[in-house]
Design a protein around this motif. Structure first.
Motif, PDB file in Angstrom:
ATOM      1  N   ALA A  55       1.854   0.925  10.907  1.00  0.00           N
ATOM      2  CA  ALA A  55       1.957   0.115   9.688  1.00  0.00           C
ATOM      3  C   ALA A  55       0.580  -0.453   9.304  1.00  0.00           C
ATOM      4  O   ALA A  55       0.211  -0.445   8.127  1.00  0.00           O
ATOM      5  CB  ALA A  55       2.962  -1.022   9.891  1.00  0.00           C
ATOM      6  N   ALA A  56      -0.179  -0.900  10.278  1.00  0.00           N
ATOM      7  CA  ALA A  56      -1.519  -1.429  10.003  1.00  0.00           C
ATOM      8  C   ALA A  56      -2.442  -0.328   9.483  1.00  0.00           C
ATOM      9  O   ALA A  56      -3.264  -0.573   8.589  1.00  0.00           O
ATOM     10  CB  ALA A  56      -2.105  -2.062  11.259  1.00  0.00           C
ATOM     11  N   ASN A  57      -2.299   0.878  10.014  1.00  0.00           N
ATOM     12  CA  ASN A  57      -3.115   2.001   9.535  1.00  0.00           C
ATOM     13  C   ASN A  57      -2.792   2.347   8.078  1.00  0.00           C
ATOM     14  O   ASN A  57      -3.692   2.593   7.283  1.00  0.00           O
ATOM     15  CB  ASN A  57      -2.921   3.225  10.423  1.00  0.00           C
ATOM     16  N   ILE A  58      -1.503   2.386   7.746  1.00  0.00           N
ATOM     17  CA  ILE A  58      -1.100   2.666   6.363  1.00  0.00           C
ATOM     18  C   ILE A  58      -1.634   1.577   5.436  1.00  0.00           C
ATOM     19  O   ILE A  58      -2.169   1.867   4.365  1.00  0.00           O
ATOM     20  CB  ILE A  58       0.433   2.776   6.251  1.00  0.00           C
ATOM     21  N   GLN A  59      -1.498   0.345   5.854  1.00  0.00           N
ATOM     22  CA  GLN A  59      -1.962  -0.783   5.049  1.00  0.00           C
ATOM     23  C   GLN A  59      -3.471  -0.695   4.796  1.00  0.00           C
ATOM     24  O   GLN A  59      -3.927  -0.852   3.655  1.00  0.00           O
ATOM     25  CB  GLN A  59      -1.617  -2.083   5.757  1.00  0.00           C
ATOM     26  N   SER A  60      -4.244  -0.424   5.826  1.00  0.00           N
ATOM     27  CA  SER A  60      -5.697  -0.347   5.640  1.00  0.00           C
ATOM     28  C   SER A  60      -6.086   0.867   4.797  1.00  0.00           C
ATOM     29  O   SER A  60      -7.030   0.800   4.011  1.00  0.00           O
ATOM     30  CB  SER A  60      -6.411  -0.324   6.988  1.00  0.00           C
ATOM     31  N   GLU A  61      -5.350   1.979   4.938  1.00  0.00           N
ATOM     32  CA  GLU A  61      -5.648   3.163   4.124  1.00  0.00           C
ATOM     33  C   GLU A  61      -5.396   2.881   2.643  1.00  0.00           C
ATOM     34  O   GLU A  61      -6.197   3.265   1.782  1.00  0.00           O
ATOM     35  CB  GLU A  61      -4.788   4.339   4.592  1.00  0.00           C
ATOM     36  N   ILE A  62      -4.316   2.202   2.324  1.00  0.00           N
ATOM     37  CA  ILE A  62      -4.016   1.878   0.927  1.00  0.00           C
ATOM     38  C   ILE A  62      -5.054   0.905   0.381  1.00  0.00           C
ATOM     39  O   ILE A  62      -5.551   1.069  -0.733  1.00  0.00           O
ATOM     40  CB  ILE A  62      -2.593   1.291   0.783  1.00  0.00           C
ATOM     41  N   ARG A 111       7.898  -0.527   5.390  1.00  0.00           N
ATOM     42  CA  ARG A 111       8.112  -1.174   4.094  1.00  0.00           C
ATOM     43  C   ARG A 111       6.779  -1.605   3.516  1.00  0.00           C
ATOM     44  O   ARG A 111       6.025  -2.337   4.146  1.00  0.00           O
ATOM     45  CB  ARG A 111       9.014  -2.388   4.249  1.00  0.00           C
ATOM     46  N   VAL A 112       6.511  -1.137   2.291  1.00  0.00           N
ATOM     47  CA  VAL A 112       5.274  -1.446   1.593  1.00  0.00           C
ATOM     48  C   VAL A 112       5.597  -2.477   0.519  1.00  0.00           C
ATOM     49  O   VAL A 112       6.483  -2.260  -0.310  1.00  0.00           O
ATOM     50  CB  VAL A 112       4.660  -0.181   0.959  1.00  0.00           C
ATOM     51  N   ARG A 113       4.880  -3.613   0.571  1.00  0.00           N
ATOM     52  CA  ARG A 113       5.069  -4.671  -0.431  1.00  0.00           C
ATOM     53  C   ARG A 113       3.764  -4.842  -1.207  1.00  0.00           C
ATOM     54  O   ARG A 113       2.718  -5.065  -0.612  1.00  0.00           O
ATOM     55  CB  ARG A 113       5.454  -5.983   0.241  1.00  0.00           C
ATOM     56  N   ILE A 114       3.869  -4.718  -2.525  1.00  0.00           N
ATOM     57  CA  ILE A 114       2.713  -4.876  -3.403  1.00  0.00           C
ATOM     58  C   ILE A 114       2.897  -6.193  -4.156  1.00  0.00           C
ATOM     59  O   ILE A 114       4.006  -6.508  -4.598  1.00  0.00           O
ATOM     60  CB  ILE A 114       2.618  -3.700  -4.392  1.00  0.00           C
ATOM     61  N   SER A 115       1.803  -6.939  -4.326  1.00  0.00           N
ATOM     62  CA  SER A 115       1.919  -8.236  -5.003  1.00  0.00           C
ATOM     63  C   SER A 115       2.216  -8.039  -6.493  1.00  0.00           C
ATOM     64  O   SER A 115       1.895  -7.010  -7.090  1.00  0.00           O
ATOM     65  CB  SER A 115       0.634  -9.046  -4.822  1.00  0.00           C
ATOM     66  N   LYS A 116       2.824  -9.050  -7.073  1.00  0.00           N
ATOM     67  CA  LYS A 116       3.207  -8.997  -8.496  1.00  0.00           C
ATOM     68  C   LYS A 116       1.988  -8.909  -9.413  1.00  0.00           C
ATOM     69  O   LYS A 116       2.048  -8.336 -10.495  1.00  0.00           O
ATOM     70  CB  LYS A 116       4.000 -10.253  -8.876  1.00  0.00           C
ATOM     71  N   GLN A 117       0.879  -9.472  -8.979  1.00  0.00           N
ATOM     72  CA  GLN A 117      -0.319  -9.523  -9.815  1.00  0.00           C
ATOM     73  C   GLN A 117      -1.222  -8.302  -9.642  1.00  0.00           C
ATOM     74  O   GLN A 117      -2.292  -8.226 -10.227  1.00  0.00           O
ATOM     75  CB  GLN A 117      -1.137 -10.786  -9.496  1.00  0.00           C
TER      76      GLN A 117
END
Length: 181
Positions: A89-96, A116-122
């Motif tokens: 999950a940390a690897n996916i997060q850093s890649e994005i 689960r990928v969560r993107i901020s509203k802003q």
């Protein structure tokens, strides 16, 4: 004459069998009837001792030891899997985050069934999707699909299931990537 002697119960001095008191220390000596009663009490006290013998045998302890080992190995295996899922999950997060700045603060976590990928509203990608521009969204989808394929090939396939949750309501999913089994 030697067989008619016994030892004093207090000092251990040899005294005649029929003596009621020790000549050395003066302590009273048990009579023959008391000796027999004492022997009977000793045998009755030893009976429960024989009943507890099963606690000393190896086979009595075998099932609890096996259960304890199974529990320890199960806990270790679950911790290993959780650590592996959190690393992915940390690897996916850093890649994005490193590929595009338009995704904002992305958070990726393992919930036991999917990443689960969560993107901020802003995030700029949310605003562009709302305006009908889908280029950055398609880029995110391709990144997640390629990452899911890599995970399925190199790691456990169950970690390759990725969900992108709606930034406005996390009950809804905007994208789901599932590798065919």
């Amino acid at each position: 004459m030697e067989t008619d002697m016994k030892n004093c119960v207090v000092c251990g001095e040899r005294i005649p069998q029929s003596a009621q008191y020790c000549e050395k220390c003066g302590s009273g000596q048990p009579t023959v009837a008391e000796d027999k009663r004492k022997d009977a009490e000793t045998t009755t006290l030893k009976q429960p001792h024989h009943q507890k013998k099963s606690l000393r045998t190896w086979w009595f302890w075998l099932p609890p030891v096996i259960c304890a080992l199974v529990i320890v190995f199960e806990i270790g295996f679950n911790l290993y899997q959780a650590r592996e899922a959190n690393t992915l999950a940390a690897n996916i997060q850093s890649e994005i985050r490193t590929n595009k700045a338009e995704y904002g603060k992305v958070k990726v976590s393992w919930n036991g069934g999917a990443m689960r990928v969560r993107i901020s509203k802003q995030a700029p990608v949310i605003e562009s999707v709302d305006q009908g521009k889908t280029a950055s969204w398609q880029s995110l989808a391709k990144t997640l699909q390629s990452r899911s394929e890599k995970i399925a090939k190199n790691h456990n396939q169950k970690y390759s299931h990725i969900e992108v949750l709606s930034p406005k309501n996390t009950k809804y999913m905007w994208l789901e990537v599932i590798m065919a089994r």
